[in-house]
Design a protein around this motif. Structure first.
Motif, PDB file in Angstrom:
ATOM      1  N   GLN A 145       0.790  -1.489   0.283  1.00  0.00           N
ATOM      2  CA  GLN A 145       0.061  -0.016  -0.230  1.00  0.00           C
ATOM      3  C   GLN A 145       0.872   1.483  -0.170  1.00  0.00           C
ATOM      4  O   GLN A 145       2.234   0.905  -0.036  1.00  0.00           O
ATOM      5  CB  GLN A 145      -1.036  -0.071   1.005  1.00  0.00           C
ATOM      6  CG  GLN A 145      -2.036  -1.331   1.304  1.00  0.00           C
ATOM      7  CD  GLN A 145      -2.749  -1.813   0.406  1.00  0.00           C
ATOM      8  OE1 GLN A 145      -3.262  -0.278   0.092  1.00  0.00           O
ATOM      9  NE2 GLN A 145      -3.813  -2.140   0.332  1.00  0.00           N
ATOM     10  N   ILE A 146       0.376   1.969  -0.228  1.00  0.00           N
ATOM     11  CA  ILE A 146       1.040   3.810  -0.205  1.00  0.00           C
ATOM     12  C   ILE A 146       2.169   4.211   0.865  1.00  0.00           C
ATOM     13  O   ILE A 146       3.256   4.087   1.138  1.00  0.00           O
ATOM     14  CB  ILE A 146       0.166   4.716  -0.562  1.00  0.00           C
ATOM     15  CG1 ILE A 146       0.934   6.206  -1.271  1.00  0.00           C
ATOM     16  CG2 ILE A 146      -0.741   4.866   0.930  1.00  0.00           C
ATOM     17  CD1 ILE A 146       0.419   7.499  -0.992  1.00  0.00           C
ATOM     18  N   PRO A 201       1.317  -2.976 -12.882  1.00  0.00           N
ATOM     19  CA  PRO A 201       0.613  -2.118 -13.321  1.00  0.00           C
ATOM     20  C   PRO A 201      -0.581  -0.612 -11.816  1.00  0.00           C
ATOM     21  O   PRO A 201      -0.246   0.359 -11.979  1.00  0.00           O
ATOM     22  CB  PRO A 201       0.607  -2.104 -14.165  1.00  0.00           C
ATOM     23  CG  PRO A 201      -0.024  -3.387 -14.663  1.00  0.00           C
ATOM     24  CD  PRO A 201       0.964  -3.657 -13.550  1.00  0.00           C
ATOM     25  N   ARG A 212       0.499   2.140 -10.403  1.00  0.00           N
ATOM     26  CA  ARG A 212       1.618   2.766 -10.429  1.00  0.00           C
ATOM     27  C   ARG A 212       0.887   4.472  -9.130  1.00  0.00           C
ATOM     28  O   ARG A 212       1.681   4.763  -9.341  1.00  0.00           O
ATOM     29  CB  ARG A 212       1.153   3.428 -11.484  1.00  0.00           C
ATOM     30  CG  ARG A 212       2.276   2.274 -12.942  1.00  0.00           C
ATOM     31  CD  ARG A 212       2.243   2.237 -14.038  1.00  0.00           C
ATOM     32  NE  ARG A 212       3.229   1.831 -14.976  1.00  0.00           N
ATOM     33  CZ  ARG A 212       3.755   1.430 -15.905  1.00  0.00           C
ATOM     34  NH1 ARG A 212       3.293   3.067 -16.402  1.00  0.00           N
ATOM     35  NH2 ARG A 212       4.594   0.781 -16.263  1.00  0.00           N
ATOM     36  N   ASP A 213      -0.303   4.057  -9.322  1.00  0.00           N
ATOM     37  CA  ASP A 213      -0.411   5.399  -9.131  1.00  0.00           C
ATOM     38  C   ASP A 213      -0.129   6.017  -7.442  1.00  0.00           C
ATOM     39  O   ASP A 213      -0.130   6.418  -7.419  1.00  0.00           O
ATOM     40  CB  ASP A 213      -2.264   5.442  -9.019  1.00  0.00           C
ATOM     41  CG  ASP A 213      -3.292   4.163  -8.605  1.00  0.00           C
ATOM     42  OD1 ASP A 213      -2.438   3.141  -8.964  1.00  0.00           O
ATOM     43  OD2 ASP A 213      -3.987   4.566  -7.635  1.00  0.00           O
ATOM     44  N   ILE A 214      -0.604   4.379  -6.803  1.00  0.00           N
ATOM     45  CA  ILE A 214      -0.030   5.015  -4.745  1.00  0.00           C
ATOM     46  C   ILE A 214       1.663   4.695  -5.808  1.00  0.00           C
ATOM     47  O   ILE A 214       1.996   5.668  -4.430  1.00  0.00           O
ATOM     48  CB  ILE A 214      -0.224   4.067  -4.553  1.00  0.00           C
ATOM     49  CG1 ILE A 214       0.787   2.357  -4.665  1.00  0.00           C
ATOM     50  CG2 ILE A 214      -1.529   3.736  -4.420  1.00  0.00           C
ATOM     51  CD1 ILE A 214       0.507   1.597  -3.483  1.00  0.00           C
ATOM     52  N   GLU A 233       3.294   6.553  -7.725  1.00  0.00           N
ATOM     53  CA  GLU A 233       3.101   8.198  -8.055  1.00  0.00           C
ATOM     54  C   GLU A 233       2.761   9.059  -6.758  1.00  0.00           C
ATOM     55  O   GLU A 233       3.498   9.795  -6.049  1.00  0.00           O
ATOM     56  CB  GLU A 233       2.323   8.491  -8.912  1.00  0.00           C
ATOM     57  CG  GLU A 233       2.166   9.959  -9.897  1.00  0.00           C
ATOM     58  CD  GLU A 233       3.466   9.752 -10.727  1.00  0.00           C
ATOM     59  OE1 GLU A 233       4.135  11.037 -10.213  1.00  0.00           O
ATOM     60  OE2 GLU A 233       4.018   8.950 -11.365  1.00  0.00           O
ATOM     61  N   GLN A 234       1.979   8.770  -6.089  1.00  0.00           N
ATOM     62  CA  GLN A 234       1.483   9.357  -4.761  1.00  0.00           C
ATOM     63  C   GLN A 234       2.619   9.296  -4.099  1.00  0.00           C
ATOM     64  O   GLN A 234       2.650  10.478  -3.297  1.00  0.00           O
ATOM     65  CB  GLN A 234      -0.462   8.593  -4.258  1.00  0.00           C
ATOM     66  CG  GLN A 234      -1.249   8.608  -5.155  1.00  0.00           C
ATOM     67  CD  GLN A 234      -2.010   8.084  -3.905  1.00  0.00           C
ATOM     68  OE1 GLN A 234      -1.844   7.221  -3.557  1.00  0.00           O
ATOM     69  NE2 GLN A 234      -3.413   7.852  -5.728  1.00  0.00           N
TER      70      GLN A 234
END
Lengths: 367, 197
Positions: free
Chosen positions: A8-9, A42, A45-47, A49-50
């Protein structure tokens, strides 16, 4: 093996290797690893990026900062507490006759001990920087960053010899009814006489007012005790807080200490009180007395005491009635004052004590 | 090791051998950093200055025995924090209570230039809000990790915690961010995954 699939992030943010990668400081194989990881998952990717935004973009809003001049001042204090010891005392120029229009005063503010940490908020010392900032007039500052004394001319023609690692501030014209200077460190003052405009030295919690005309000041900042030593002349010394209160209330009755030659005052910054005493080795301040006048041949002891009082400018308290019968036959030369007193007291079976800058003689009398 | 750290390590080495010029350079370089950290614990500027002085004076006195370090900043931050807390304990405040309820004044922000197209502006602002709602202790860990660049091990040493506690504090803090963030982000995340696919 970490389960990167479930990352997780917060896991990314906590991962030191990811942190290095996100801030472009990764080692070569880490670089490869995180590239492959993103290709493999993939959906992460968003986490990623965050997380990168947080790692790279997180900044802290400036809160409170310290000025460069404050840092320099702190550096000086640290230097004095570590490898740069203050130089030894400078003895005041005693040739009073040369400055006939003036009295000479030596003020020493000398620290003993380093208990600054324990200075509580309520008893927090006023510092040079604070005093200078609080001044309503524009001040000129002279700083001696060299290793040799620096002579500074004051607007009224007075001269200050500033010792190394010392600062003095004053206005470019001494306007108003006072001549005010702010000092941290050590300085020798030679001040022009002007009874209409008394001269004040503000050194941390101490306010020194010169009643006479020419004097010497020397002071160190940031120490637990401050000391003012007077060799010649007359000065008043006040605690800053009393001074301020008196100014506010237009009260002329300020609890302070008037120092006369050969007296000193130790000011405890922690407790905020003064202790006045006689300097350890008083000098003869009256040039009429040379060393060979202290010759006594069946001289009444009271007369000897009076002569010592005049020569050294000290107060000797004794019971004249009691000592009426006591006489003295002796010849003194270079003995320090206290030794002379010792010898006299032995002769008349008396003793002395120094109480609040007075020498008090206790005797039984002579018969 | 970064270039500045190499310079620091050399300076540290010279200082340890008794070079007072190197010591002065250390004081000048680190005084502002220490002040900006220390003042967050106590708004009393004079107290913090006294503490910083003591840290450097003690450092000088212990120069013979002080350890080799490649990361001077970490060493000094640690000494200062300990000095600030120790001073308060001497004033009669209970040590445990100081460790638990201390002040740490910090406000985080996220720099705008790093906001990419994928992450909307409001989300970043929301993230800032969340960061600033964390507990003092969580904020301090984040400050030390993301701002001062300390490792978990070093944070543990500075804050007198074990490594696991540091991890737990961070994990808890960051989880809070995610939980609050993800609700609002559901849409954009879905959108993103579509784009990525």
């Amino acid at each position: 093996m970490k389960n990167y699939q479930d990352y997780q992030i917060e896991d990314l943010l906590l991962d030191e290797s990811f942190n290095r990668w996100a801030s472009n400081q990764s080692l070569p194989d880490e670089q490869l690893f995180w590239q492959q990881w993103l290709d493999q998952y993939p959906e992460k990717r968003d986490i990623a990026e965050q997380a990168k935004v947080i790692i790279g973009g997180l900044s802290v809003k400036p809160y409170r900062d310290i000025s460069e001049s404050d840092v320099q001042q702190q550096l000086q204090q640290i230097q004095f507490r570590t490898h740069k010891q203050p130089s030894v005392w400078v003895v005041a120029n005693r040739s009073l006759g040369w400055w006939t229009r003036a009295a000479a005063v030596l003020v020493l503010v000398l620290g003993i001990g380093w208990t600054v940490w324990s200075v509580r908020q309520s008893a927090r010392p006023a510092t040079y920087a604070e005093l200078v900032n609080a001044s309503s007039t524009k001040l000129i500052e002279k700083v001696n960053t060299t290793n040799t004394p620096l002579v500074v001319g004051l607007p009224d023609g007075s001269r200050v010899t500033l010792q190394p690692a010392s600062r003095i501030s004053f206005s470019n014209q001494f306007q108003g009814t006072k001549r005010e200077v702010y000092l941290t460190g050590e300085a020798f003052f030679d001040v022009h006489k002007n009874p209409a405009k008394p001269f004040y030295v503000y050194a941390n919690e101490l306010v020194t007012k010169v009643l006479g005309t020419s004097f010497t000041v020397r002071s160190y900042e940031s120490q637990a005790n401050a000391q003012v030593v007077v060799r010649t002349g007359r000065v008043s010394v006040f605690a800053r807080k009393d001074w301020q209160r008196a100014e506010k209330e237009a009260n002329s009755d300020i609890p302070g200490v008037v120092l006369t030659p050969n007296q000193q005052v130790v000011f405890s910054r922690l407790e905020g009180h003064f202790r006045r005493t006689i300097i350890p080795n008083p000098a003869i301040i009256d040039s009429r007395f040379s060393r060979n006048v202290f010759v006594y041949d069946d001289t009444p002891v009271a007369q000897a005491f009076t002569q010592l009082e005049e020569a050294y400018g000290v107060d000797i308290v004794f019971d004249e009635q009691l000592l009426k019968q006591c006489t003295l036959t002796a010849k003194f030369q270079d003995e320090p004052l206290l030794e002379k007193l010792n010898l006299i007291c032995q002769t008349i079976k008396a003793s002395y004590q120094i109480v609040d800058a007075q020498i008090v003689i206790s005797a039984q009398g002579c018969y | 090791m970064k270039a500045e750290q190499i310079d620091d390590a050399l300076l540290w080495q010279r200082f340890r051998s008794g070079d007072s010029v190197a010591f002065d350079q250390l004081v000048q370089a680190y005084y502002p950093i220490l002040f900006r950290y220390g003042i967050r614990f106590d708004p009393d500027e004079e107290y913090i200055k006294d503490c910083i002085q003591d840290v450097f004076v003690e450092l000088w006195q212990r120069r013979q025995t002080v350890r080799e370090t490649g990361f001077v900043k970490f060493y000094l931050l640690k000494s200062l924090r300990r000095r600030i807390f120790r001073g308060k304990a001497k004033w009669g405040t209970n040590w445990e209570s100081i460790q638990e309820n201390y002040l740490f004044e910090v406000e985080f922000s996220i720099e705008n230039q790093l906001i990419t197209q994928e992450i909307a502006h409001d989300q970043v602002r929301q993230l800032e809000t969340l960061l600033n709602q964390l507990s003092k202790r969580q904020k301090e860990v984040i400050f030390l990790k993301f701002y001062q660049g300390l490792t978990h091990e070093q944070i543990a040493e500075v804050m007198v915690l074990n490594r696991q506690s540091v991890y737990n504090i961070l994990h808890e803090a960051l989880q809070k961010l995610r939980n609050a963030w993800q609700g609002d982000m559901a849409f954009s995340v879905a959108l993103l995954s579509l784009l990525v696919r």
